[in-house]
Design an enzyme around this catalytic site. Structure first.
Site, PDB file in Angstrom:
ATOM      1  N   GLN A   1       0.832  -1.198   0.000  1.00  0.00           N
ATOM      2  CA  GLN A   1       0.000   0.000   0.000  1.00  0.00           C
ATOM      3  C   GLN A   1       0.874   1.258   0.000  1.00  0.00           C
ATOM      4  OE1 GLN A   1      -3.116   0.284  -0.500  1.00  0.00           O
ATOM      5  NE2 GLN A   1      -4.019  -1.707  -0.010  1.00  0.00           N
TER       6      GLN A   1
ATOM      7  N   PHE B   1      -4.584 -11.991  -3.811  1.00  0.00           N
ATOM      8  CA  PHE B   1      -3.815 -10.810  -4.233  1.00  0.00           C
ATOM      9  C   PHE B   1      -3.033 -10.284  -3.018  1.00  0.00           C
ATOM     10  CE2 PHE B   1      -7.968 -10.999  -6.294  1.00  0.00           C
ATOM     11  CZ  PHE B   1      -7.635 -11.097  -7.639  1.00  0.00           C
TER      12      PHE B   1
ATOM     13  N   GLU C   1      -0.588 -14.938  -4.610  1.00  0.00           N
ATOM     14  CA  GLU C   1      -0.034 -13.739  -5.243  1.00  0.00           C
ATOM     15  C   GLU C   1       0.585 -14.099  -6.589  1.00  0.00           C
ATOM     16  OE1 GLU C   1       1.471 -10.265  -6.496  1.00  0.00           O
ATOM     17  OE2 GLU C   1       0.040 -10.484  -4.843  1.00  0.00           O
TER      18      GLU C   1
ATOM     19  N   ASP D   1      -8.293  -8.368  -2.489  1.00  0.00           N
ATOM     20  CA  ASP D   1      -7.797  -6.995  -2.657  1.00  0.00           C
ATOM     21  C   ASP D   1      -7.204  -6.889  -4.056  1.00  0.00           C
ATOM     22  OD1 ASP D   1      -6.873  -4.445  -2.381  1.00  0.00           O
ATOM     23  OD2 ASP D   1      -5.372  -4.884  -0.846  1.00  0.00           O
TER      24      ASP D   1
ATOM     25  N   CYS E   1      -9.498  -0.654  -4.558  1.00  0.00           N
ATOM     26  CA  CYS E   1      -8.999   0.691  -4.847  1.00  0.00           C
ATOM     27  C   CYS E   1      -9.808   1.330  -5.967  1.00  0.00           C
ATOM     28  CB  CYS E   1      -7.516   0.645  -5.216  1.00  0.00           C
ATOM     29  SG  CYS E   1      -7.142  -0.390  -6.649  1.00  0.00           S
TER      30      CYS E   1
END
Length: 506
Positions: free
Chosen positions: A334, A364, A385, A435, A463
């Site tokens: 982040q 993720f 990931e 995410d 996001c």
């Protein structure tokens, strides 16, 4: 539950009044007189034309302003307008702190007081998610509105976008051979980028240490390292990545990444020049300098090696909620550590609220930061990931933070069929945390989670609330919306992070 088509998502705006004013279509090049009353999800002003009452967006405008402009795109709804003359200033207008604001595309709303920026983002998320639930909580405002970014990526180009701050009288043939900066601010037209960037000597959003490194880079850049020409694809240096972290002891660390067109040439000669140009106290904080070839150049010229370490380690450290994380250059983390701490605290509270520690999937997962922060409240955490370096970091981070026995990290692309197949072999979860990147979840992944795995709870961190709302529409048959929490990770930009908690329908 009320539902709306996914095609309509991009037509949802910050004020009810603006959404209601749909009128006759304006034609290309029509002159309009627009009073702005809200912002859209891209941070552009939204208002109505006084003559036709048609809904318009005006790039870089803020509520309260009145603009004379020209329609440049009549195929979108609302029509897109380029402001030609400011007829009336907003009473909320404030002078931007950054001298580059009018030219640089990095910030969008620095001329609007932060309180109103946060209100606009909160209203945007609430309006967008209203079809699913009225239980939308207030936004978590940013701890700091300046110098909050822990990572910044600059473009290094052979072309410069000239501004009034550049040398007076400089013409196209006299432009400097290299420029470190950002893309120019959009004017609302669909012009194609011509390879030029706005020269940036200081960015008020990035950490102060990163600004001092940027200043040093400008002062020592050698002529033997040509900037990349993005039009004819010649040159050497393409991007500079500055990343700042904080170790568990509270000491800052800096990583510098140089993206180049090839590794056959080296950036090594610049390292001693750069460290010497910095104050000794700052030079000691530079723990990593890395040269790498990005994905675009790898596609152009495939190579078995894509990264080389020029100084120190190939990673940097940062700390969230008492957990320390090793972060490689390409791994996602982040961009605002202070607000990531706020966001992660919400996720930890959700998992800790379970009477029995749940099995958690963290999709993720990046360097494993979410899963590791909540691991002590879970029976088992499985992180997935795409980026191999990030998975290596995640495994190291789990061991470093003492939760290796409760965590498993796997490299897979869950947006691809092969990644979904990998998930099928994992322990069945009680809670799934997703995410994803801005495009959101894929339809096959949503189907797999909702129909095959069917966990009791899904926590969707996004996001991009637009694609999040699209995905909620797809999930609404099997899951119901409990609540949402917007978190302002990136002040002075239109972006907002949003958490949605979903429960399986009985």
């Amino acid at each position: 539950m009320r539902r709306h088509s996914t095609d309509g998502l991009r037509r949802i705006f910050f004020s009810t009044e603006a959404r209601a004013r749909r009128a006759s279509k304006l034609k290309q090049r029509t002159l309009v007189d627009v009073t702005i009353d809200s912002l859209d999800f891209h941070g552009n002003g939204v208002g109505h034309d006084t003559t036709s009452n048609a809904l318009c967006t005006v790039v870089n405008a803020i509520p309260g302003q009145r603009w004379k402009g020209r329609v440049v795109n009549d195929r979108c709804d609302p029509v897109r307008v380029v402001g030609m003359e400011l007829l009336q200033q907003s009473e909320n207008y404030m002078t931007p702190s950054c001298p580059h604001f009018n030219d640089c595309g990095g910030c969008k709303t620095q001329h609007l007081p932060y309180k109103l920026q946060a209100q606009a983002k909160e209203s945007a998320v609430h309006s967008l998610l209203q079809p699913y639930s009225s239980n939308n909580t207030s936004i978590d405002k940013a701890v700091s509105t300046l110098h909050y970014r822990n990572k910044t990526e600059f473009t290094v180009s052979a072309g410069r976008w000239l501004t009034k701050y550049d040398q007076e009288g400089l013409n196209r043939d006299q432009r400097p051979p290299f420029t470190i900066g950002f893309f120019p601010k959009s004017n609302g037209t669909s012009r194609k980028w011509d390879g030029r960037v706005v020269a940036i000597d200081k960015c008020l959003l990035q950490d102060s240490l990163a600004n001092r490194i940027l200043e040093a880079l400008w002062s020592i850049w050698p002529s033997t390292l040509p900037a990349y020409n993005f039009l004819d694809h010649t040159g050497f240096v393409r991007n500079i990545v500055l990343r700042i972290g904080t170790s568990s002891s509270g000491a800052k660390q800096a990583m510098i990444g140089f993206s180049t067109s090839t590794l056959s040439e080296t950036m090594a000669p610049i390292v001693p020049l750069l460290l010497e140009a910095l104050k000794p106290s700052d030079a000691s904080l530079v723990t990593s300098i890395v040269q790498f070839v990005d994905e675009e150049m790898q596609r152009r010229e495939p190579s078995s090696q894509s990264t080389t370490v020029l100084h120190g380690e190939p990673y940097i450290l940062d700390t969230i909620l008492g957990c320390t994380f090793r972060i490689s250059l390409r791994a996602f983390f982040q961009p605002n550590t202070a607000m990531a701490t706020v966001l992660y605290a919400h996720l930890v509270d959700i998992v800790a609220s379970h009477e029995t520690p749940p099995v958690v999937w963290d999709l993720f997962c990046g360097v494993g930061s979410i899963g590791i922060c909540l691991a002590k409240h879970a029976r088992q955490v499985v992180g997935i990931e795409l980026i191999p370096e990030a998975v290596v970091d995640a495994k190291y981070n789990a061991e470093f933070n003492g939760v290796q026995d409760k965590t498993t990290f796997v490299c897979a692309d869950v947006l691809a069929d092969s990644g979904v197949a990998t998930l099928a072999g994992m322990p069945r979860p009680d809670v799934v945390i997703v995410d994803p990147p801005r495009p959101g979840l894929s339809a096959p992944l949503i189907s797999f989670l909702c129909d095959n795995i069917a966990p009791e709870e899904i926590i969707y961190v996004s996001c991009n609330p637009l694609t999040q709302a699209r995905d909620l529409e797809r999930m609404s048959q099997k899951y119901y919306f409990e609540w949402s929490k917007p978190v302002d990770m990136l002040p002075h930009t239109p972006h907002v992070e949003n958490i949605v908690r979903l429960y399986r329908r009985k």
